[in-house]
Design an enzyme around this catalytic site. Structure first.
Site, PDB file in Angstrom:
ATOM      1  N   GLY A  31     -25.858  14.647   4.195  1.00  0.00           N
ATOM      2  CA  GLY A  31     -26.762  15.388   3.332  1.00  0.00           C
ATOM      3  C   GLY A  31     -27.049  14.688   2.016  1.00  0.00           C
ATOM      4  CG  LEU A  33     -30.959  14.562   3.788  1.00  0.00           C
ATOM      5  CD1 LEU A  33     -31.933  15.236   4.754  1.00  0.00           C
ATOM      6  CD2 LEU A  33     -29.968  13.699   4.544  1.00  0.00           C
ATOM      7  CG  HIS A  37     -30.059  10.104   4.458  1.00  0.00           C
ATOM      8  ND1 HIS A  37     -29.821  10.337   3.130  1.00  0.00           N
ATOM      9  CD2 HIS A  37     -28.855   9.824   5.015  1.00  0.00           C
ATOM     10  CE1 HIS A  37     -28.533  10.213   2.887  1.00  0.00           C
ATOM     11  NE2 HIS A  37     -27.918   9.894   4.019  1.00  0.00           N
ATOM     12  CD  GLN A  61     -17.117  10.534   6.753  1.00  0.00           C
ATOM     13  OE1 GLN A  61     -17.434  11.047   7.824  1.00  0.00           O
ATOM     14  NE2 GLN A  61     -17.908   9.665   6.142  1.00  0.00           N
ATOM     15  N   GLY A 148     -27.734   4.007   9.388  1.00  0.00           N
ATOM     16  CA  GLY A 148     -28.249   3.052   8.400  1.00  0.00           C
ATOM     17  C   GLY A 148     -27.399   1.795   8.362  1.00  0.00           C
ATOM     18  CB  VAL A 177     -34.324   2.442   2.224  1.00  0.00           C
ATOM     19  CG1 VAL A 177     -35.514   2.765   1.329  1.00  0.00           C
ATOM     20  CG2 VAL A 177     -34.716   2.567   3.691  1.00  0.00           C
ATOM     21  CB  SER A 186     -25.865   5.236  -1.988  1.00  0.00           C
ATOM     22  OG  SER A 186     -24.692   6.021  -1.939  1.00  0.00           O
ATOM     23  NE  ARG A 188     -19.236   8.236  -2.253  1.00  0.00           N
ATOM     24  CZ  ARG A 188     -19.015   8.171  -0.937  1.00  0.00           C
ATOM     25  NH1 ARG A 188     -19.790   7.417  -0.170  1.00  0.00           N
ATOM     26  NH2 ARG A 188     -18.021   8.855  -0.393  1.00  0.00           N
TER      27      ARG A 188
HETATM   28  O1  PAF Z   1     -22.795   7.684   7.038  1.00  0.00           O
HETATM   29  C1  PAF Z   1     -22.502   8.887   6.874  1.00  0.00           C
HETATM   30  O2  PAF Z   1     -23.190   9.628   6.168  1.00  0.00           O
HETATM   31  C2  PAF Z   1     -21.265   9.449   7.544  1.00  0.00           C
HETATM   32  O3  PAF Z   1     -20.222   8.535   7.555  1.00  0.00           O
HETATM   33  C3  PAF Z   1     -21.535   9.998   8.961  1.00  0.00           C
HETATM   34  C4  PAF Z   1     -21.953   8.898   9.922  1.00  0.00           C
HETATM   35  C5  PAF Z   1     -22.620  11.065   8.896  1.00  0.00           C
HETATM   36  C6  PAF Z   1     -20.259  10.645   9.525  1.00  0.00           C
HETATM   37  O4  PAF Z   1     -19.823  11.681   8.714  1.00  0.00           O
END
Ligand code: PAF
Length: 281
Positions: A31, A33, A37, A61, A148, A177, A186, A188
């Site tokens: 998200g 985005l 994305h 993760q 990506g 991109v 990103s 972030r």
């Molecule tokens: O690249 C990401 O945004 C994440 O690592 C993914 C692939 C959606 C898995 O949570």
């Protein structure tokens, strides 16, 4: 565009897609985005009849000291962008919906390729990524999935997982991109302060500096990497975590540069960790 918050709703909508004979592409995201994305959504639309985008900030993760809480979230905005870009379905489960029994007891072991680059600095990260992607593949059963290339190691590991475990999903990657000043898009980036944002394009500038040296005939990997590091010297907000030259398939470090090898970089810009990479051509 259809919004599904539960696996049950998702299954029922996907059943309709299958009944109408549609091929489905999945774009997994966390998200918040951005155009990167949305370029994946465009690519997915070229590859399949129906495009499903997942929006899920996957706790598996993130390490205990990482930015799970800080990670930006805005589902209303994401829905608007996806509708406008022609996605068919957005799957945005809660953590409890995605992992109803808590953390999965069985996880995907990403193997030795997860021990280098980001994996060396983020233990457990790729195990969490592959586990959620495998779960999304199981839920959506797409013919194709699009990722990506900014997350270069992630894309290699997901492609390897899909192939090694015969998941029957074609894994596609789409180019990085960038902002006009070169900064890779990103989610972030929004966390960067004003001075950090000003310095952040230096990451790509460093990669380009090394690429120019390669194109000028330099083949010594350590010289290329020192070009990156020296171009970042004096940037007070930037702390390099790693800069490496690797084989694009095996992710093994390379001492000599060859066409197709990848320069990969991770750095903290203030508190925010950013990654970028560039293929030597
Ligand atoms: O690249 C990401 O945004 C994440 O690592 C993914 C692939 C959606 C898995 O949570």
């Amino acid at each position: 565009m259809i919004l599904c918050r539960t696996r049950r709703e998702l299954r029922s909508r996907l059943r309709q897609f299958r009944e109408e004979g549609s091929a489905t592409a999945l774009v997994p995201t966390m998200g918040h985005l951005h155009e990167g994305h949305l370029a994946l959504v465009d690519r997915a639309r070229e590859l399949a009849d129906r495009v499903v985008v997942s929006v899920f900030v996957n706790p598996l993760q993130f390490g205990p000291e990482e930015d799970l809480e800080r990670y930006p979230r805005d589902l209303d905005r994401d829905r608007g962008l996806l509708t406008h870009r022609g996605a068919d379905l957005c799957f945005a489960p809660s953590v409890g919906e995605m992992y109803p029994d808590g953390e999965p007891r069985v996880a995907v072991d990403p193997g030795p390729m997860a021990r280098s680059l980001c994996g060396r600095h983020r233990p457990g990260h790729f195990r969490g990524v592959l586990t959620v992607v495998a779960r999304l593949f199981g839920l959506v059963r797409p013919q194709v999935a699009v990722f990506g290339r900014k997350d270069f190691q992630q894309a290699v590991l997901i492609r390897t997982m899909a192939r090694d475990l015969e998941m029957g999903v074609q894994v596609e990657t789409a180019p990085v991109v960038r902002e006009a000043d070169g900064l890779a898009l990103s989610s972030r980036n929004i966390l960067l302060g004003e001075d950090e944002r000003k310095e952040a394009p230096a990451l790509y500038a460093g990669l380009e500096e090394a690429l120019r040296a390669f194109q000028g005939g330099e083949r010594d990997g350590s010289v290329l990497l020192s070009r990156i590091r020296s171009s970042l010297e004096g940037k007070s907000c930037i702390r390099v975590q790693y800069a490496e030259l690797v084989d694009p398939e095996t992710l093994e470090p390379l001492s000599s540069a060859v066409p197709g090898a990848v320069l990969a970089l991770a750095a903290f810009v203030g508190e925010t960790r950013l990654i970028d990479n560039l293929e030597l051509l």
